[in-house]
Write a protein that holds these residues in place. Structure first.
Motif, PDB file in Angstrom:
ATOM      1  N   ILE A  20       0.838  -1.202   0.000  1.00 47.98           N
ATOM      2  CA  ILE A  20       0.000   0.000   0.000  1.00 47.98           C
ATOM      3  C   ILE A  20       0.871   1.250   0.000  1.00 47.98           C
ATOM      4  N   PHE A  21       1.897   1.233   0.841  1.00 45.49           N
ATOM      5  CA  PHE A  21       2.804   2.380   0.894  1.00 45.49           C
ATOM      6  C   PHE A  21       3.585   2.519  -0.408  1.00 45.49           C
ATOM      7  N   ALA A  22       4.022   1.392  -0.972  1.00 48.65           N
ATOM      8  CA  ALA A  22       4.742   1.433  -2.244  1.00 48.65           C
ATOM      9  C   ALA A  22       3.855   1.997  -3.348  1.00 48.65           C
ATOM     10  N   LEU A  23       2.591   1.607  -3.350  1.00 49.53           N
ATOM     11  CA  LEU A  23       1.654   2.154  -4.332  1.00 49.53           C
ATOM     12  C   LEU A  23       1.511   3.656  -4.164  1.00 49.53           C
ATOM     13  N   LEU A  24       1.421   4.102  -2.921  1.00 50.96           N
ATOM     14  CA  LEU A  24       1.249   5.527  -2.646  1.00 50.96           C
ATOM     15  C   LEU A  24       2.446   6.339  -3.130  1.00 50.96           C
ATOM     16  N   ILE A  25       3.643   5.940  -2.741  1.00 53.51           N
ATOM     17  CA  ILE A  25       4.809   6.758  -3.084  1.00 53.51           C
ATOM     18  C   ILE A  25       5.193   6.606  -4.561  1.00 53.51           C
ATOM     19  N   GLN A  26       4.937   5.436  -5.150  1.00 57.82           N
ATOM     20  CA  GLN A  26       5.239   5.288  -6.574  1.00 57.82           C
ATOM     21  C   GLN A  26       4.288   6.134  -7.401  1.00 57.82           C
ATOM     22  N   GLU A 335      18.088   3.007   3.174  1.00 62.73           N
ATOM     23  CA  GLU A 335      18.378   4.036   2.178  1.00 62.73           C
ATOM     24  C   GLU A 335      17.113   4.758   1.708  1.00 62.73           C
ATOM     25  N   LEU A 336      15.955   4.212   2.038  1.00 66.04           N
ATOM     26  CA  LEU A 336      14.693   4.758   1.553  1.00 66.04           C
ATOM     27  C   LEU A 336      14.477   6.234   1.891  1.00 66.04           C
ATOM     28  N   PRO A 337      14.794   6.718   3.110  1.00 64.39           N
ATOM     29  CA  PRO A 337      14.523   8.136   3.432  1.00 64.39           C
ATOM     30  C   PRO A 337      15.180   9.125   2.480  1.00 64.39           C
ATOM     31  N   PHE A 338      16.321   8.777   1.909  1.00 65.19           N
ATOM     32  CA  PHE A 338      17.052   9.718   1.070  1.00 65.19           C
ATOM     33  C   PHE A 338      16.432   9.856  -0.321  1.00 65.19           C
ATOM     34  N   ALA A 339      15.461   9.033  -0.616  1.00 65.70           N
ATOM     35  CA  ALA A 339      14.695   9.191  -1.854  1.00 65.70           C
ATOM     36  C   ALA A 339      13.287   9.693  -1.566  1.00 65.70           C
ATOM     37  N   ILE A 340      12.712   9.193  -0.469  1.00 64.60           N
ATOM     38  CA  ILE A 340      11.306   9.490  -0.231  1.00 64.60           C
ATOM     39  C   ILE A 340      11.089  10.877   0.361  1.00 64.60           C
ATOM     40  N   ILE A 341      12.025  11.378   1.176  1.00 66.93           N
ATOM     41  CA  ILE A 341      11.843  12.712   1.765  1.00 66.93           C
ATOM     42  C   ILE A 341      11.852  13.802   0.692  1.00 66.93           C
ATOM     43  N   PRO A 342      12.842  13.827  -0.228  1.00 68.74           N
ATOM     44  CA  PRO A 342      12.758  14.813  -1.320  1.00 68.74           C
ATOM     45  C   PRO A 342      11.489  14.659  -2.152  1.00 68.74           C
ATOM     46  N   LEU A 343      11.064  13.414  -2.400  1.00 72.03           N
ATOM     47  CA  LEU A 343       9.842  13.191  -3.176  1.00 72.03           C
ATOM     48  C   LEU A 343       8.636  13.819  -2.498  1.00 72.03           C
ATOM     49  N   LYS A 345       8.538  16.202  -0.219  1.00 74.02           N
ATOM     50  CA  LYS A 345       8.644  17.657  -0.136  1.00 74.02           C
ATOM     51  C   LYS A 345       8.358  18.311  -1.479  1.00 74.02           C
ATOM     52  N   PHE A 346       8.892  17.763  -2.555  1.00 69.67           N
ATOM     53  CA  PHE A 346       8.671  18.342  -3.878  1.00 69.67           C
ATOM     54  C   PHE A 346       7.212  18.201  -4.313  1.00 69.67           C
ATOM     55  N   SER A 347       6.563  17.090  -3.913  1.00 69.82           N
ATOM     56  CA  SER A 347       5.174  16.855  -4.324  1.00 69.82           C
ATOM     57  C   SER A 347       4.207  17.844  -3.701  1.00 69.82           C
ATOM     58  N   ASN A 348       4.623  18.479  -2.601  1.00 70.23           N
ATOM     59  CA  ASN A 348       3.754  19.442  -1.926  1.00 70.23           C
ATOM     60  C   ASN A 348       4.387  20.836  -1.898  1.00 70.23           C
ATOM     61  N   VAL A 363      -0.642  13.769   1.594  1.00 70.33           N
ATOM     62  CA  VAL A 363       0.640  14.201   2.148  1.00 70.33           C
ATOM     63  C   VAL A 363       0.794  13.739   3.597  1.00 70.33           C
ATOM     64  N   VAL A 364      -0.243  13.927   4.405  1.00 71.79           N
ATOM     65  CA  VAL A 364      -0.184  13.531   5.823  1.00 71.79           C
ATOM     66  C   VAL A 364       0.021  12.024   5.945  1.00 71.79           C
ATOM     67  N   LEU A 365      -0.725  11.246   5.151  1.00 71.48           N
ATOM     68  CA  LEU A 365      -0.597   9.787   5.204  1.00 71.48           C
ATOM     69  C   LEU A 365       0.811   9.351   4.803  1.00 71.48           C
ATOM     70  N   ALA A 366       1.321   9.915   3.713  1.00 73.19           N
ATOM     71  CA  ALA A 366       2.650   9.533   3.231  1.00 73.19           C
ATOM     72  C   ALA A 366       3.734   9.892   4.245  1.00 73.19           C
ATOM     73  N   TRP A 367       3.647  11.105   4.822  1.00 72.55           N
ATOM     74  CA  TRP A 367       4.633  11.521   5.817  1.00 72.55           C
ATOM     75  C   TRP A 367       4.555  10.655   7.071  1.00 72.55           C
ATOM     76  N   THR A 368       3.336  10.318   7.492  1.00 74.21           N
ATOM     77  CA  THR A 368       3.165   9.510   8.706  1.00 74.21           C
ATOM     78  C   THR A 368       3.822   8.144   8.547  1.00 74.21           C
ATOM     79  N   ILE A 369       3.537   7.472   7.430  1.00 73.32           N
ATOM     80  CA  ILE A 369       4.120   6.143   7.205  1.00 73.32           C
ATOM     81  C   ILE A 369       5.630   6.233   7.035  1.00 73.32           C
TER      82      ILE A 369
END
Length: 466
Positions: A20-26, A335-343, A345-348, A363-369
């Motif tokens: 579910i999380f992979a679907l969200l961030i992808q 290593e995931l935070p170094f890709a997902i945090i910029p993603l 931040k840029f998406s919002n 945004v809240v759901l993605a940041w929380t997970i």
């Protein structure tokens, strides 16, 4: 399959949450590419200072290499099953098989993908057939899927490895770039339609992936927890590797289970080459603003990936190689935070996507997970280190030296994450409608290969819902 063999259905909830999380961030990665006309690596290069960009590039390359390691070992195990050669010899042969595999792509990537998909669905069909034969308890499967549980350090290790194998950092860079090959008109209506299409496309893919993963875990859990399991099979289940996994398919395929499994494993391992090659090109071009021929980049990655795989297979044999797969998957999770945090931040960010920001709920759901995964990763590594420190037999000065290095690395890791989270965006890449008129830009989004910058979004078409 190791998670199922060791913990039955207990970790199915990890598969569910992870997908579910992979679907969200992808989906967010695809949306970012469509909305900005640039992929994630390019946006990172433009936004962050040079030294930060280099560090992010290194972590992204490490993610590609970590994902290459299971591919190399999986292919080596397939050679071992098919031709009875040592695993370390199979590791070396992966270089040749990879080059051959890449050469076949010249005859058409779509045909190649169809062949791989056929092999993968053959393997999936075998496990679904086995699942039908075994008929595991639906109540226990549903409990494992919806009731989170982690019993002990080993379960935590497998859970983190599962997250790492499901949510791969390099895939965010790749997916944000692949959408650029599809020409999308720069009106808000067209962009929103494209984002909906990519959501549907990703949802279908992840639904299939979820069913396959549930089948793998359930089959392994049911077979290895059976009451009538022979001592030999029980010993195999206690130390399950890719080499011994055909045990799980004997009820459906009988004696041919090893051959069918090995062929599917070979196709599965080699298919990773495509995504890793494309990802390496995207990451290097985006972060360093340079291009390298695909075969050169792939050879470099393969040689680096083969080194730890070869050492593990020579020194520790199949068991050591299997443990290396778990370790590489865990590293992907770290290593995931170094890709997902910029993603995220840029998406919002108004400076990156203008009025096309994601909804506050997304945004809240993605940041929380994301923050939950980061905290769990940090907690686990401290816990694992404390456990090692208590039970190791090193001298005091050696423990002190190791502890100093460990805390320096942990401090650097936490500081880097805090920096990425709280640093404000500076560079503006979104172009307003007025600037569009002044610069005379227009037309549709060019393909990734063209390297052209896309025209800005037409603000005059922003509907009331935006």
């Amino acid at each position: 399959m190791q998670a199922g063999a060791e913990f039955k259905y207990e970790l199915l909830w990890v598969v569910l949450v992870g997908l579910i999380f992979a679907l969200l961030i992808q989906t967010l990665a695809a949306n970012l590419g469509v909305k900005t006309g640039k992929h994630l690596a390019e946006l990172c290069r433009e936004e962050y200072p040079r030294y930060v960009t280099i560090c992010l590039w290194i972590t992204a390359e490490l993610a590609v290499i970590c994902d290459d390691i299971p591919q190399v070992l999986g292919t080596a195990f397939a050679f071992n099953i098919l031709f009875k050669i040592p695993v370390w010899t199979g590791v070396i042969l992966t270089v040749l098989s990879t080059l051959l595999f890449l050469g076949v792509q010249r005859f058409g990537a779509r045909k190649l993908e169809f062949i791989i998909a056929a092999f993968m669905f053959t393997m999936a069909g075998c496990f679904f057939g086995e699942l039908t034969y075994l008929r595991p308890s639906a109540r226990e499967v549903m409990k494992g899927m919806f009731v989170p549980s982690l019993k002990g350090k080993a379960a935590a290790v497998n859970a983190i490895a599962l997250f790492g194998s499901i949510i791969t950092p390099y895939n965010l860079f790749l997916h944000s770039a692949l959408v650029l090959t599809r020409k999308t008109p720069r009106s808000v209506k067209s962009i929103n339609a494209a984002c909906r299409y990519f959501l549907i496309e990703c949802s279908l893919a992840f639904a299939v992936a979820f069913l396959i993963n549930v089948a793998l875990v359930s089959v392994a859990g049911t077979v290895c927890s059976a009451n009538d399991l022979s001592p030999a099979d029980a010993n195999t289940c206690s130390d399950l590797t890719l080499q011994s996994t055909p045990l799980l398919l004997r009820n459906v395929l009988g004696r041919s289970s090893s051959v069918v499994y090995a062929v599917a494993l070979l196709a599965s391992g080699q298919s990773t080459t495509i995504s890793c090659t494309f990802s390496g090109q995207v990451i290097m071009q985006g972060f360093l603003d340079t291009k390298m021929k695909g075969w050169v980049r792939n050879i470099i990655t393969r040689v680096i990936s083969i080194a730890p795989s070869l050492i593990a297979s020579v020194v520790s044999g199949p068991t050591g190689a299997a443990n290396l797969i778990i370790l590489s998957s865990m590293l992907l999770s770290f290593e995931l935070p170094f890709a997902i945090i910029p993603l995220l931040k840029f998406s919002n960010s108004s400076k990156k996507v203008g009025p096309l920001k994601e909804s506050i709920y997304t945004v809240v759901l993605a940041w929380t997970i994301s923050l939950a995964i980061i905290i769990i990763n940090a907690y686990f590594i401290v816990w694992a280190y404390a456990d090692w420190l208590i039970h190791n037999h090193l001298q005091r000065y050696a423990n002190a030296l190791v502890s100093m290095i460990f805390f320096m690395l942990m401090a650097s890791y936490i500081i880097a994450i805090v920096y990425l989270v709280f640093r404000k965006d500076i560079v503006v890449t979104y172009i307003s409608a007025q600037e569009r008129v002044e610069t005379g830009s227009g037309g549709a989004l060019a393909s990734l290969a063209d390297g052209d910058k896309p025209p800005p979004v037409r603000e005059d078409l922003v509907d009331a819902s935006m």
